[in-house]
Design a protein around this motif. Sequence first.
Motif, mmCIF file in Angstrom:
data_model
loop_
_atom_site.group_PDB
_atom_site.id
_atom_site.type_symbol
_atom_site.label_atom_id
_atom_site.label_comp_id
_atom_site.label_asym_id
_atom_site.label_seq_id
_atom_site.Cartn_x
_atom_site.Cartn_y
_atom_site.Cartn_z
ATOM 1 N N LEU B 64 -13.546 90.084 68.485
ATOM 2 C CA LEU B 64 -14.144 90.337 69.794
ATOM 3 C C LEU B 64 -15.497 90.982 69.579
ATOM 4 O O LEU B 64 -15.623 91.949 68.833
ATOM 5 N N ASP B 65 -16.512 90.400 70.236
ATOM 6 C CA ASP B 65 -17.840 90.997 70.191
ATOM 7 C C ASP B 65 -17.986 91.744 71.510
ATOM 8 O O ASP B 65 -18.290 91.141 72.533
ATOM 9 N N GLU B 67 -16.365 92.686 74.570
ATOM 10 C CA GLU B 67 -15.162 92.148 75.209
ATOM 11 C C GLU B 67 -15.090 90.630 75.049
ATOM 12 O O GLU B 67 -14.094 90.011 75.404
ATOM 13 N N GLU B 68 -16.169 90.059 74.548
ATOM 14 C CA GLU B 68 -16.248 88.598 74.428
ATOM 15 C C GLU B 68 -15.642 88.101 73.115
ATOM 16 O O GLU B 68 -15.914 88.678 72.065
#
Lengths: 233, 242
Positions: B64-65, B67-68
């Motif tokens: 996860l970057d 929340e993405e």
Amino acid sequence: MQEMTSSLVRAFELLLSLDPVLYGIIFLSLQVSGLAVIAAAALGVPAGAGLALVRFPGREAAVSLLNTFMGLPPVVVGLVVYLILSRSGPMGFLGLLYSPTAMVAAQTILAFPIVAALTHAGIASVDPIVKDAIRSLGATTSQAARLVVIEARYAILAAVIAGYGRAAAEVGAVLMVGGNVEGYTRVMTTAIALETSRGDFELALALGIVLLFLSLVVNLALRAVQKRGALVR
Amino acid sequence: MTLSLSAAGLTKIYDGRAVLDGLDFAFQRGKVHAVIGPNGSGKSTLLRLLSLLDPPTRGTVLFLDGEEPAPADISVRRRMAFVFQRPSLFNTTVLKNVEAGLAIRGRPKRERNDVALDALRRVEMEKMADRNGRTLSGGESQRVALARALAVEPEILFLDEPTANLDPHSVRIIGKAIEKLRDGGRTTILLVTHNMFLAQRLADRVVFLFEGRIVEEGEAAAVIERPRDERTWRFLTGELAG
């Protein structure tokens, strides 16, 4: 014994007197084997690297074939090149039989499997942990291939030197496709064979000494390169 | 936002044997996780799968970057680094070894040099920058390998028994460098170790792995001093064989 000693003395005299026939033969030998090893390296290093780095069906068979070809009998290579270049052969129109170019071709065919197989072995034997380290550093496939080849650079150099050793020491093939024409296609090995059969040992011995010396240089270079490549951890 | 890492149903089967068996776990961003367990419990395999060196038989590694979700590809791999248990240096100078990851990322030469020297200073190896990496001792090699990893400023750092069989001086220097990284709070660290002192000193969390599964996980001091699971306790007291 006495004759051998006096032949040896006269051989050294020939070497020291800078005899033009002798040095013409030496120069042509270096030229033919040098060009052959450049061609064998240009073809063999990429071939060996490709076999070590790219997975494809039949790869194992190709490696086995290459290893088998390392022991190619020079006379067979000579025969095949002769048949190809002879007037009635598929490339006879080039008129290359009995020329230094034909000798370069024969020696290239002999040196190629050695350069390719040893390059393959050198790259394949790069420590898997080093390959993991390269991947873990975020290398793309092509970057990783380049770095693995760089890591195997000393093994590759050793492969090329071994290829030169094979080309320079070869006699049967160059005799068949070069014809041993004086001043044109006569190289050290073919001259030694001829002079010995004639019973003229001085020139043969002088050339033998030069060949031995070159062999020593090749071996010293090989050892130095291998030592650098196998630096102890 | 830094990268976060988790495993979902992660399974690795070698020769019909599940070395990792459906492992689910979310590693905490910016924390040091000591992964402990007997030999053959799947610790190194877990690190290799999470770092994308090997593919899992089943399950996924999730990044996860913020929340993405981030795809598990080369871009993610370039935000991580790995220090192996065995020396893994290239046959070139120490400096070029440390510059390698930066060169792969296309960083300019002058910048590479400065960053690499700075990383070498962090492991007290800057004076050996011109030596060939293959001529170093085990401890020195490992310090250079750590510098090579630090130079790329990883968001996730995998350390597979980085201090095994090393001299105390090198263990101290490596420990100090990891400690500094931990205090920076920007790197998630997964440290496989058999050294419980090191685990307790460096780790925020301890994950106890047994037969390919996580048996116990928690705050480092709690797991090491007051394990809840009997197997963890037996492992820590040396009664549990691998």
